[in-house]
Write a protein that holds these residues in place. Structure first.
Motif, PDB file in Angstrom:
ATOM      1  N   GLN A  22      -3.262  -2.900  -9.145  1.00 20.51           N
ATOM      2  CA  GLN A  22      -3.582  -2.435 -10.575  1.00 20.51           C
ATOM      3  C   GLN A  22      -4.934  -2.783 -10.818  1.00 20.51           C
ATOM      4  N   THR A  23      -5.482  -4.100 -10.344  1.00 18.49           N
ATOM      5  CA  THR A  23      -6.909  -4.347 -10.933  1.00 18.49           C
ATOM      6  C   THR A  23      -7.852  -3.460  -9.689  1.00 18.49           C
ATOM      7  N   ARG A  24      -7.528  -3.376  -8.515  1.00 20.58           N
ATOM      8  CA  ARG A  24      -8.319  -2.981  -7.377  1.00 20.58           C
ATOM      9  C   ARG A  24      -8.603  -1.312  -7.856  1.00 20.58           C
ATOM     10  N   LEU A  25      -7.561  -0.703  -8.073  1.00 20.89           N
ATOM     11  CA  LEU A  25      -7.512   0.900  -8.350  1.00 20.89           C
ATOM     12  C   LEU A  25      -8.251   0.875  -9.546  1.00 20.89           C
ATOM     13  N   ILE A  55       9.289  20.780  -4.979  1.00 19.99           N
ATOM     14  CA  ILE A  55       7.770  20.064  -4.843  1.00 19.99           C
ATOM     15  C   ILE A  55       6.792  21.070  -4.873  1.00 19.99           C
ATOM     16  N   LYS A  56       5.743  20.976  -6.081  1.00 18.16           N
ATOM     17  CA  LYS A  56       4.682  21.667  -5.882  1.00 18.16           C
ATOM     18  C   LYS A  56       3.287  20.876  -5.824  1.00 18.16           C
ATOM     19  N   MET A  57       2.337  21.053  -5.039  1.00 18.56           N
ATOM     20  CA  MET A  57       1.273  20.095  -5.066  1.00 18.56           C
ATOM     21  C   MET A  57       0.049  20.892  -5.454  1.00 18.56           C
ATOM     22  N   ASP A  58      -0.947  20.169  -6.403  1.00 16.94           N
ATOM     23  CA  ASP A  58      -2.035  20.672  -6.964  1.00 16.94           C
ATOM     24  C   ASP A  58      -3.279  20.536  -5.867  1.00 16.94           C
ATOM     25  N   ALA A  59      -2.938  19.563  -4.948  1.00 12.65           N
ATOM     26  CA  ALA A  59      -3.924  19.242  -3.778  1.00 12.65           C
ATOM     27  C   ALA A  59      -3.169  19.427  -2.800  1.00 12.65           C
ATOM     28  N   ALA A  60      -3.503  20.000  -1.544  1.00 12.44           N
ATOM     29  CA  ALA A  60      -2.886  19.878  -0.155  1.00 12.44           C
ATOM     30  C   ALA A  60      -2.580  18.584   0.228  1.00 12.44           C
ATOM     31  N   PRO A  61      -1.556  18.154   0.941  1.00 12.45           N
ATOM     32  CA  PRO A  61      -1.407  16.683   1.253  1.00 12.45           C
ATOM     33  C   PRO A  61      -2.391  16.606   2.755  1.00 12.45           C
ATOM     34  N   MET A  62      -2.831  15.469   2.596  1.00 12.69           N
ATOM     35  CA  MET A  62      -3.921  15.033   3.720  1.00 12.69           C
ATOM     36  C   MET A  62      -3.565  13.842   4.547  1.00 12.69           C
ATOM     37  N   LEU A  63      -4.316  13.772   5.665  1.00 10.65           N
ATOM     38  CA  LEU A  63      -4.220  12.460   6.674  1.00 10.65           C
ATOM     39  C   LEU A  63      -5.578  12.198   6.989  1.00 10.65           C
ATOM     40  N   THR A  64      -5.882  10.947   6.748  1.00  7.99           N
ATOM     41  CA  THR A  64      -7.229  10.502   7.094  1.00  7.99           C
ATOM     42  C   THR A  64      -7.006   8.957   7.721  1.00  7.99           C
ATOM     43  N   GLU A  65      -8.114   8.569   8.282  1.00  6.18           N
ATOM     44  CA  GLU A  65      -8.105   7.372   8.780  1.00  6.18           C
ATOM     45  C   GLU A  65      -8.817   6.105   8.198  1.00  6.18           C
ATOM     46  N   ILE A  66      -8.446   5.075   8.026  1.00  5.25           N
ATOM     47  CA  ILE A  66      -9.101   3.732   7.233  1.00  5.25           C
ATOM     48  C   ILE A  66      -9.901   3.349   8.114  1.00  5.25           C
ATOM     49  N   GLU A  67     -11.229   2.991   7.561  1.00  8.57           N
ATOM     50  CA  GLU A  67     -12.355   2.431   8.276  1.00  8.57           C
ATOM     51  C   GLU A  67     -12.223   1.026   8.722  1.00  8.57           C
ATOM     52  N   ASP A  68     -12.561   0.623   9.725  1.00  7.98           N
ATOM     53  CA  ASP A  68     -12.341  -0.962  10.009  1.00  7.98           C
ATOM     54  C   ASP A  68     -13.039  -1.800   9.068  1.00  7.98           C
ATOM     55  N   ASP A  69     -14.070  -1.456   8.378  1.00 12.24           N
ATOM     56  CA  ASP A  69     -14.747  -2.120   7.413  1.00 12.24           C
ATOM     57  C   ASP A  69     -14.475  -1.933   5.946  1.00 12.24           C
ATOM     58  N   PHE A  70     -13.227  -1.427   5.802  1.00 13.64           N
ATOM     59  CA  PHE A  70     -12.844  -1.065   4.477  1.00 13.64           C
ATOM     60  C   PHE A  70     -12.625  -2.409   3.835  1.00 13.64           C
ATOM     61  N   PRO A  71     -12.850  -2.568   2.683  1.00 12.52           N
ATOM     62  CA  PRO A  71     -12.688  -4.012   2.041  1.00 12.52           C
ATOM     63  C   PRO A  71     -11.349  -4.191   1.652  1.00 12.52           C
ATOM     64  N   PRO A  72     -11.045  -5.389   2.030  1.00 11.89           N
ATOM     65  CA  PRO A  72      -9.554  -5.675   1.929  1.00 11.89           C
ATOM     66  C   PRO A  72      -9.162  -6.151   0.611  1.00 11.89           C
ATOM     67  N   LEU A  73      -7.874  -5.755   0.079  1.00 11.28           N
ATOM     68  CA  LEU A  73      -7.367  -6.288  -1.195  1.00 11.28           C
ATOM     69  C   LEU A  73      -6.987  -7.775  -0.940  1.00 11.28           C
ATOM     70  N   ALA A  74      -7.722  -8.556  -1.671  1.00 14.38           N
ATOM     71  CA  ALA A  74      -7.461 -10.070  -1.521  1.00 14.38           C
ATOM     72  C   ALA A  74      -7.499 -10.866  -3.000  1.00 14.38           C
ATOM     73  N   LEU A  75      -7.123 -11.803  -3.323  1.00 16.53           N
ATOM     74  CA  LEU A  75      -7.070 -12.815  -4.274  1.00 16.53           C
ATOM     75  C   LEU A  75      -8.324 -13.336  -4.288  1.00 16.53           C
ATOM     76  N   GLU A  76      -9.009 -13.323  -5.525  1.00 17.49           N
ATOM     77  CA  GLU A  76     -10.378 -13.945  -5.501  1.00 17.49           C
ATOM     78  C   GLU A  76     -10.093 -15.424  -5.329  1.00 17.49           C
ATOM     79  N   GLN A  77     -11.076 -16.032  -4.639  1.00 19.83           N
ATOM     80  CA  GLN A  77     -11.028 -17.590  -4.461  1.00 19.83           C
ATOM     81  C   GLN A  77     -11.731 -18.308  -5.421  1.00 19.83           C
TER      82      GLN A  77
END
Length: 349
Positions: free
Chosen positions: A89-92, A327-349
């Motif tokens: 919820q917070t991240r998005l 089902i009807k989609m306003d945008a075509a379904p897509m497939l992409t790759e996640i980058e290795d340096d994608f910032p991870p979701l994590a609890l703040e320390q």
């Protein structure tokens, strides 16, 4: 709908220390799986879902604040607590008025999650929902287990739902048989069989047992028997409830477990091959993500008009469910790759 997979591929065909070429060919002929995607260790199932959700919202032109419901379907949460959906919820950037919850289901999870989200929208003032499905099943595998290693891969998918009071009714059938829980299981890690010692460190024998019990146990024969017993009836029951015949459907997408099983189910249900999606060659069994992943990978241009679909999931639990819906989609379904340096979701320390 937007699917995200890791860029890293692994194929049992290329592991000659475990399989000869002849053995690999036989596995492929039976399962239909050639390779899988493996998520780097510093990322989690939730990270794939966050990436998928961000890209989906962008393609739809939806603001995060317009999302009223978020459901995270996974058996790989980030933490024992809090619920991963709360961190999403917070991240998005969703509003604090959004209802966010985790659903701990595997193979049937997409069907359950989609149905729960639709019912929450139907019974509230909410208009939009995100159903986020992901698992990192590869992390539960023993590195030398020839029975499971070729089968399971990692993926995450985001699905958007928008309430429309004039949309045709959807029909769902569900079922549960907990006597089958023993046949697909990770036995250690929860409160019943904890990995954390109460006081003194575990002895060597206990550590060895926990190492085995934190890995996936799969009874293939029991899974096959369960599937043949339950799933043909599931398809029959949901079609009957919806007042439909198999021929009236535009496409059937079942949990992508095993090519041999799926082909047997197709013939049993009387669904034409061209209306029945089998797509696991490059991804393997991705648990809760398998149905929407197959849609994103293979049906990108399919939803230019409204389609009548049968979607089904079955497996770990035992748990099963099927949904007949338009089902009807306003945008075509897509497939992409996640980058290795994608910032991870994590609890703040």
């Amino acid at each position: 709908m937007h699917a995200v997979v890791p860029p890293h591929r692994h194929s049992y065909v290329e592991t000659p220390d475990l399989f000869t070429q002849e053995e690999a060919d036989k596995v492929y002929a039976s399962t239909g799986i050639h390779s899988r995607r493996i998520l780097p260790k510093h990322l989690c199932a939730s990270d794939m879902c966050v990436a998928a959700a961000e890209r989906l919202l962008s393609s739809l032109g939806w603001t995060p604040e317009s999302i009223d419901v978020l459901i995270f379907v996974s058996q790989d949460p980030d933490y024992s607590l809090p619920a991963t959906a709360c961190l999403m919820q917070t991240r998005l950037g969703l509003a604090q008025t959004a209802a966010c919850l985790d659903v701990s289901l595997g193979c049937s999870g997409f069907i359950y999650g989609t149905w729960i989200a639709s019912q929450l929208l139907n019974s509230s003032s909410g208009k939009r929902a995100l159903v986020l499905c992901a698992d990192t099943s590869s992390r539960h595998l023993m590195p030398d287990d020839r029975g499971t290693l070729p089968l399971f891969g990692d993926a995450g998918v985001a699905t958007a739902l928008e309430f429309d009071p004039n949309w045709p009714d959807s029909y769902a059938v569900f079922g549960t048989d907990g006597t089958g829980g023993q046949h697909i299981a990770v036995k250690a890690g929860g409160r019943r069989n904890p990995c954390m010692p109460e006081s003194e460190p575990f002895d060597e024998e206990t550590q060895a047992r926990l190492y085995r019990d934190t890995r996936l146990y799969l009874n293939g024969a029991a899974v096959f028997s369960f599937t043949l017993k339950v799933v043909p009836k599931l398809v029959k029951d949901v079609l009957s409830l919806a007042g439909q015949e198999a021929d009236s459907l535009d496409m059937v997408v079942m949990h992508q477990a095993n090519q041999f099983i799926l082909e047997h189910l197709r013939k049993k249900a009387g669904v034409a091959a061209e209306k029945y999606l089998i797509d696991m060659k490059d991804f393997g069994n991705t648990s809760s993500a398998s149905v929407p992943l197959a849609i994103c990978h293979r049906l990108g241009d399919f939803f230019t008009e409204r389609r009548k679909m049968l979607l089904g999931g079955f497996g770990v639990g035992w748990s099963w469910g099927a949904l007949v819906t338009d089902i009807k989609m306003d945008a075509a379904p897509m497939l992409t790759e996640i980058e290795d340096d994608f910032p991870p979701l994590a609890l703040e320390q």
